[in-house]
Design an enzyme around this catalytic site. Structure first.
Site, PDB file in Angstrom:
ATOM      1  N   GLU A 117      16.875 -13.637  30.956  1.00  0.00           N
ATOM      2  CA  GLU A 117      17.515 -13.941  32.247  1.00  0.00           C
ATOM      3  C   GLU A 117      18.062 -12.664  32.885  1.00  0.00           C
ATOM      4  OE1 GLU A 117      17.474 -16.547  34.140  1.00  0.00           O
ATOM      5  OE2 GLU A 117      16.190 -17.402  32.589  1.00  0.00           O
ATOM      6  N   SER A 203       5.292   2.185  22.152  1.00  0.00           N
ATOM      7  CA  SER A 203       4.411   1.288  22.912  1.00  0.00           C
ATOM      8  C   SER A 203       2.938   1.322  22.515  1.00  0.00           C
ATOM      9  CB  SER A 203       4.522   1.586  24.409  1.00  0.00           C
ATOM     10  OG  SER A 203       5.809   1.274  24.858  1.00  0.00           O
ATOM     11  N   HIS A 332       3.998 -13.007  27.807  1.00  0.00           N
ATOM     12  CA  HIS A 332       3.832 -11.790  27.001  1.00  0.00           C
ATOM     13  C   HIS A 332       5.064 -10.894  27.114  1.00  0.00           C
ATOM     14  CE1 HIS A 332       2.257  -8.130  25.290  1.00  0.00           C
ATOM     15  NE2 HIS A 332       2.562  -7.501  26.412  1.00  0.00           N
ATOM     16  N   SER A 333       5.491 -10.683  28.350  1.00  0.00           N
ATOM     17  CA  SER A 333       6.675  -9.861  28.616  1.00  0.00           C
ATOM     18  C   SER A 333       7.200 -10.299  29.971  1.00  0.00           C
ATOM     19  CB  SER A 333       6.315  -8.367  28.666  1.00  0.00           C
ATOM     20  OG  SER A 333       5.590  -8.090  29.857  1.00  0.00           O
TER      21      SER A 333
END
Ligand SMILES: Cc1ncc(C[n+]2csc(CCOP(=O)(O)OP(=O)(O)O)c2C)c(N)n1
Length: 441
Positions: A117, A203, A332-333
């Site tokens: 959020e 990453s 996913h993100s």
């Protein structure tokens, strides 16, 4: 023959010397080598003599069929209602342990909701939730020794939480504030903690896989009873680095657990576009690796498999592959909207009918270990704890901008020093354009 015997002997002496020098516990490599070398090279025997495989000849032309219709079975301990299926597989964990599992899994879930959020409101730049995969994290983390080294991908926050990483530090990393152990340099969810033996996430997918193998090899040489666990998604397993890591771990006989979270998707790519074999577990035997597939939504199945893999990896110096079948319930993100490529019904099924948290809750409720009241008060209390950490992290200053230049190398170079001074001159001159008050001086 005499020359062959002498050669064999020479190999044995050399291998034994190397083994002693390395202080290795097992001699699987030596056994393999001497097995191959001691085959009689006799052309009158119609036996294959190729050094590359131990196999018989066949005189029918037959291609090996991949077995994808009825795949490697999925090991589970509990059914979807939390009933133990085969009592001999019940790990019989004490009540406090199971409550701790549940609280860690739900705390992770609460943290995910609040940080997700917060990204939607632009308070942090990025976030990745762990919805649906809580059982894979907690079940595997609890089966390890705290000294075991963890290499993760980015969706394993529960492992770090299980090890005791405080909420304040999760928040500090996502906010890139001055408390962040990584000095605010990486995107959110790229956690790391030296004290908890959790290697910092980065990453580029799968790069941690061969690195984990190197670490496990070092542990083997130190002979210190430590294992390495390396997590990755089924998508990352398509990377070249996964192949390198699997093969090196087997040939170098490393005490390592490869833990693949097969959650059905790599962003928008479903598994049938990712591979055509029987998932990831089926690749293990091809590398000479002991492999198992488990129900990733069953925290006890994950625990049992990881515990046994960990025990054997260290005792026998060999890698294990665990493929935990699960489902990525979240997007996913925060950069993804998964409704563009999968149905709401599909997601709802996993969220409402086959979720690792509800399964464990059924188990606890059946034993009288957890009630509606317990649930209500724990939800309230955990939310409050997360919110407190969240508010604290938000108020905290960002790290001193000079930290952009340190740790590029072990020591600052003259060029980096020059760049740093030039940055300060620039910021001084245009300070009205920079939020300097938000940064530590
Ligand atoms: C080398 C590399 N290629 C591509 C990407 C972009 N990327 C980030 S996550 C991701 C999908 C990974 O899926 P999977 O390994 O199944 O893990 P999951 O997100 O499902 O947990 C991709 C393609 C990357 N980070 N690194």
């Amino acid at each position: 023959m005499a020359a062959l015997k002498t050669m064999n002997r020479m190999y044995e002496v050399c291998f034994n010397a190397a083994r002693q020098a390395a202080g290795l516990k097992t001699s699987r490599l030596i056994q393999h080598r001497s097995f191959r070398i001691s085959q009689p090279f006799d052309s009158s025997l119609e036996k294959p003599q190729f050094p590359g495989a131990s196999a018989e000849f066949v005189d029918n032309l037959e291609f090996i069929q991949p077995n994808v219709i009825s795949g490697i079975p999925i090991y589970r301990v509990m059914d979807r209602q939390g009933n133990i299926i085969n009592p001999s597989q019940d790990p019989q964990l004490p009540k406090e342990t199971v409550l701790n599992y549940y609280q860690k899994m739900t705390l992770l879930n609460t943290m995910d909701r609040i940080l997700y959020e917060s990204q939607r409101q632009g308070r942090i730049s990025f976030y990745m939730t762990n919805y649906g995969e809580e059982g894979t994290h907690i079940g595997s983390a609890s089966a390890l020794d705290p000294n075991d080294l963890v290499f993760g991908q980015y969706r394993e926050a529960g492992v770090l939480m299980y090890r005791g990483f405080p909420l304040d530090l999760f928040m500090a990393q996502c906010y890139a504030n001055a408390d962040d152990l990584g000095k605010g340099r990486q995107m959110p969810v790229h956690y790391g903690c030296k004290d908890l033996n959790f290697v910092t996430i980065s990453s580029p997918l799968a790069t941690q896989i061969p690195q984990a193998v190197g670490a496990a090899y070092a542990f083997k040489r130190q002979n210190m009873n430590r294992a390495v666990i390396c997590y990755f998604g089924e998508g990352a397993a398509s990377e070249g680095d996964a192949h390198a890591g699997f093969n090196f771990s087997a040939t170098l006989e490393c005490p390592l657990i490869f833990f693949c979270r097969n959650n059905g998707y790599a962003i928008s790519t479903p598994t049938n576009e990712q591979y055509r074999g029987d998932g990831i577990a089926a690749r293990g035997p091809g590398y000479g690796m002991l492999s198992i597939r488990v129900d990733g939504n069953d925290v006890f199945a994950v625990y049992n498999a990881t515990k046994e893999a960990r025990r054997r990896a260290v005792a026998e110096n060999q890698p294990f592959l665990i493929e935990a079948m699960t489902y990525r319930i979240g997007h996913h993100s925060t950069s993804d909207d998964s409704s563009a490529y999968r149905s709401v019904d599909e997601v709802n099924y996993w969220d409402k009918q086959d979720h690792p948290i509800s399964r464990l809750r059924h188990y606890m409720t059946a034993r009288g270990w957890w009630s509606e009241d317990d649930e209500r008060s724990w939800r309230k209390q955990s939310r409050k704890t997360v919110m407190e950490a969240f508010e604290k992290a938000e108020k905290r200053l960002k790290p001193n901008p000079e930290l952009l230049f340190t740790d590029v190398y072990d020591e600052m170079t003259p060029t980096l020093n020059k760049q740093k001074e030039s940055m300060w001159r620039h910021v001084q001159q245009y300070k009205e354009h920079y939020p300097v008050d938000l940064y530590e001086k």
